[in-house]
Structures are given as structure tokens and as C-alpha cells.
Enzyme design. Structure first.
Site, PDB file in Angstrom:
ATOM      1  N   ASN A   7      33.828 -10.254 -12.746  1.00  0.00           N
ATOM      2  CA  ASN A   7      32.647  -9.976 -13.558  1.00  0.00           C
ATOM      3  C   ASN A   7      33.156  -9.313 -14.840  1.00  0.00           C
ATOM      4  O   ASN A   7      33.567  -8.152 -14.824  1.00  0.00           O
ATOM      5  CB  ASN A   7      31.675  -9.060 -12.803  1.00  0.00           C
ATOM      6  CG  ASN A   7      30.449  -8.706 -13.637  1.00  0.00           C
ATOM      7  OD1 ASN A   7      30.521  -8.524 -14.842  1.00  0.00           O
ATOM      8  ND2 ASN A   7      29.304  -8.580 -12.983  1.00  0.00           N
ATOM      9  N   GLU A  34      28.592 -12.667 -15.391  1.00  0.00           N
ATOM     10  CA  GLU A  34      28.030 -11.846 -16.459  1.00  0.00           C
ATOM     11  C   GLU A  34      28.720 -12.137 -17.799  1.00  0.00           C
ATOM     12  O   GLU A  34      29.132 -11.237 -18.518  1.00  0.00           O
ATOM     13  CB  GLU A  34      28.088 -10.360 -16.099  1.00  0.00           C
ATOM     14  CG  GLU A  34      26.862  -9.617 -16.561  1.00  0.00           C
ATOM     15  CD  GLU A  34      26.753  -8.184 -16.063  1.00  0.00           C
ATOM     16  OE1 GLU A  34      25.920  -7.461 -16.621  1.00  0.00           O
ATOM     17  OE2 GLU A  34      27.480  -7.786 -15.126  1.00  0.00           O
ATOM     18  N   ASP A 145      30.374 -11.799  -7.914  1.00  0.00           N
ATOM     19  CA  ASP A 145      29.828 -10.447  -7.831  1.00  0.00           C
ATOM     20  C   ASP A 145      28.603 -10.533  -6.918  1.00  0.00           C
ATOM     21  O   ASP A 145      27.555 -11.038  -7.326  1.00  0.00           O
ATOM     22  CB  ASP A 145      29.452  -9.954  -9.223  1.00  0.00           C
ATOM     23  CG  ASP A 145      28.766  -8.599  -9.201  1.00  0.00           C
ATOM     24  OD1 ASP A 145      28.619  -8.013  -8.120  1.00  0.00           O
ATOM     25  OD2 ASP A 145      28.365  -8.129 -10.285  1.00  0.00           O
ATOM     26  N   ASN A 147      27.007  -7.936  -5.557  1.00  0.00           N
ATOM     27  CA  ASN A 147      26.121  -6.784  -5.674  1.00  0.00           C
ATOM     28  C   ASN A 147      25.663  -6.273  -4.309  1.00  0.00           C
ATOM     29  O   ASN A 147      24.533  -5.790  -4.149  1.00  0.00           O
ATOM     30  CB  ASN A 147      24.923  -7.112  -6.566  1.00  0.00           C
ATOM     31  CG  ASN A 147      25.187  -6.733  -8.018  1.00  0.00           C
ATOM     32  OD1 ASN A 147      25.704  -5.653  -8.304  1.00  0.00           O
ATOM     33  ND2 ASN A 147      24.857  -7.614  -8.930  1.00  0.00           N
ATOM     34  N   ASP A 216      32.771  -7.331  -5.150  1.00  0.00           N
ATOM     35  CA  ASP A 216      33.276  -8.613  -5.636  1.00  0.00           C
ATOM     36  C   ASP A 216      34.079  -9.250  -4.507  1.00  0.00           C
ATOM     37  O   ASP A 216      35.105  -8.705  -4.078  1.00  0.00           O
ATOM     38  CB  ASP A 216      34.134  -8.410  -6.876  1.00  0.00           C
ATOM     39  CG  ASP A 216      33.339  -7.740  -7.987  1.00  0.00           C
ATOM     40  OD1 ASP A 216      32.716  -8.464  -8.779  1.00  0.00           O
ATOM     41  OD2 ASP A 216      33.323  -6.490  -8.038  1.00  0.00           O
ATOM     42  N   ASP A 245      33.347  -2.967 -16.082  1.00  0.00           N
ATOM     43  CA  ASP A 245      33.266  -2.009 -14.982  1.00  0.00           C
ATOM     44  C   ASP A 245      33.738  -2.627 -13.664  1.00  0.00           C
ATOM     45  O   ASP A 245      33.901  -1.925 -12.668  1.00  0.00           O
ATOM     46  CB  ASP A 245      31.861  -1.415 -14.831  1.00  0.00           C
ATOM     47  CG  ASP A 245      30.740  -2.440 -14.930  1.00  0.00           C
ATOM     48  OD1 ASP A 245      31.021  -3.632 -15.180  1.00  0.00           O
ATOM     49  OD2 ASP A 245      29.574  -2.048 -14.764  1.00  0.00           O
ATOM     50  N   HIS A 246      33.996  -3.942 -13.661  1.00  0.00           N
ATOM     51  CA  HIS A 246      34.581  -4.634 -12.513  1.00  0.00           C
ATOM     52  C   HIS A 246      36.033  -4.979 -12.820  1.00  0.00           C
ATOM     53  O   HIS A 246      36.437  -5.037 -13.989  1.00  0.00           O
ATOM     54  CB  HIS A 246      33.844  -5.948 -12.227  1.00  0.00           C
ATOM     55  CG  HIS A 246      32.421  -5.784 -11.828  1.00  0.00           C
ATOM     56  ND1 HIS A 246      31.968  -6.006 -10.544  1.00  0.00           N
ATOM     57  CD2 HIS A 246      31.323  -5.457 -12.567  1.00  0.00           C
ATOM     58  CE1 HIS A 246      30.653  -5.816 -10.499  1.00  0.00           C
ATOM     59  NE2 HIS A 246      30.248  -5.487 -11.707  1.00  0.00           N
TER      60      HIS A 246
END
Length: 255
Positions: A7, A34, A145, A147, A216, A245-246
Site C-alpha cells: 500500500n 491506494e 491491504d 485492513n 498486509d 505508512d505501510h
């Protein structure tokens, strides 16, 4: 075949990171989430110059998925059949004889929110879609991802997170229903311990303090389990300037 998922949290911002990582890690197939780019602005030429063909499904500012591969990508699917959804969250393509399904699962915002209900409904439709994909493609990889932190080992502080979003029982049950189709969490084929994460909040020095979640995932079908040679979380890009942030997760297959 080295397969990865990342991501990138805006490909426009993170393209230099992606190109650097492709050069360093040399993956064969990469699923991105994303991307936050309309298709007309996707950097296909820059990626081609780096040795990667690409297929993508994007939208302005939000969501967006892409699959990169050294070899030809074919039989591309950009929508879940029967689900009228403008959000660009799913992309499937075949590389060689391996079917790859890239997912950017809905975040859900908060338990009880309308976006949470949308997340659970979306996962139900994904489950039905993957059931069909698995029937048609024995060598199936489902990655992205999610989530969802699969269990408490994947959460830096299970007590603090409790049954909040990303950790709630209905979300975990939806993920388990997908793996129960016959898909294994490839990372867990090699590592059973906790404290291995793929996402860290930008706040509270979370990365430095390893306050993260493993959300992930790379899931593989039974036909690919014997070929799984190594799985890893590459923390290096998360330490770069202006990172996503990933961070990337990878799987090596001996095919």
C-alpha cells in the site's frame, strides 16, 4: 517468482520509493494499493522503463489498485461481478499460470459506522468472487491491504485495540471465511511469533516504537503451498523520508 504487496499511500508521492524498491528487491509481481491516481495519470512509462508491465484501476484522490509484472498480464478483471461499486478496490490478472487478485479492503472507519457495514458487505461479495476464482485458477494468490489484523499476534497492543475496527470479531470472521476457502496466510507458513507488523501510524513515533499491525497479507491456494519458499516483511522503506505508512510484504515461490 517473487511476489509482493505494498500500500503505497499515493503513487504520485511514492513513485521514487517504488522505483528504488523495485531496483533493490527485484520482485517479479507487485500488487499496489491506494495509488490515488486516475488511470490517465498512472506512471506506466516510468514503470516500463524499470522493466515492469502494469495494469491498473484508479480514481482521483482515493483508493486505486495496480499490478506490476515482468511478464505479460492477461485476463484482467477490475470489478466484482454483480457489485455496483465506484470505488476502485479490486484488480485481478494472470501472470504465467498464477492468478493474482489484488485487494484494497475497505477500512470501515469504526465498528457500527455505515462504512463498517459496507466493509462487511464488500467482504461477502469478495468471498463469493474468490470462490469462483479458486475454482477456475488452482494457482491463486490473493494479496493486498486487508485492513484486518488476523489475530492478536498481529496487533502491538491487543488490549488497547480490543474489538475496535481492524480487530473486531465480524471482520476477523470475514477474513477467516476467505481463508477457509482454501487459502493460507503465507507469512504464517514461516513465522508463528507476534511483533511482526506491516503498518504503523504516522503518529506517536509508532514505527520507531514498533506499535503496528500486520494487515498486509499474501494468501495462497493449496496448490501453491508446496512452492512457498520464503515470506517476509521488508521494513526498510518505512524508514525512508516521507514514507507510506505501510511497508512491502513479500513471498518467494519456487515454481
Amino acid at each position: 517468482m517473487k511476489i509482493a504487496s505494498w500500500n503505497v499511500n499515493s503513487l504520485n508521492v511514492r513513485l521514487p520509493h517504488l522505483l528504488q524498491w523495485l531496483a533493490d528487491a527485484q520482485p517479479d509481481v507487485v500488487a499496489l494499493q491506494e495509488t490515488k491516481l486516475e488511470d490517465a495519470k498512472f506512471p506506466a512509462d516510468a514503470l516500463a522503463a524499470a522493466g515492469y508491465r502494469s495494469v491498473y484501476s484508479g480514481q482521483k484522490t482515493y483508493n486505486g489498485v495496480a499490478i506490476l509484472a515482468r511478464d505479460e498480464l492477461h485476463d484482467v478483471v477490475t470489478d466484482i461481478p454483480g457489485l455496483d461499486d465506484p470505488q476502485r478496490r479490486i484488480l485481478a490478472a494472470t501472470v504465467g499460470d498464477v492468478r493474482v487478485v489484488d485487494l484494497y479492503v475497505v477500512n470501515g472507519k469504526a465498528v457500527g459506522d455505515e462504512k463498517y457495514a459496507y466493509k462487511l458487505h464488500w467482504l461477502e461479495r469478495v468471498h463469493a468472487f474468490l470462490e469462483g476464482e479458486l475454482a477456475r485458477h488452482p494457482k491463486l494468490v490473493v494479496l493486498g491491504d486487508f485492513n484486518i489484523a488476523p489475530d492478536d499476534r498481529d496487533v502491538h497492543d491487543p488490549v488497547a485495540w480490543g474489538e475496535d475496527i481492524l480487530c473486531s470479531p465480524p471482520e476477523r470472521a470475514a477474513l477467516k471465511a476467505i481463508t477457509d476457502l482454501g487459502l493460507a496466510d503465507s507469512f504464517r507458513l514461516f513465522e508463528s511469533a507476534g511483533e511482526h507488523y506491516s503498518w504503523w501510524d504516522y503518529r506517536q513515533a509508532a514505527f520507531r516504537r514498533n506499535m503496528g499491525l500486520r494487515i498486509d497479507l499474501i494468501l495462497i491456494s493449496e496448490a501453491l503451498k508446496a512452492a512457498a519458499a520464503a515470506a517476509a516483511i521488508d521494513r526498510t522503506p518505512r524508514g525512508w523520508e516521507r514514507p507510506s505508512d505501510h511497508t512491502p510484504v513479500t513471498l518467494d515461490l519456487d515454481l
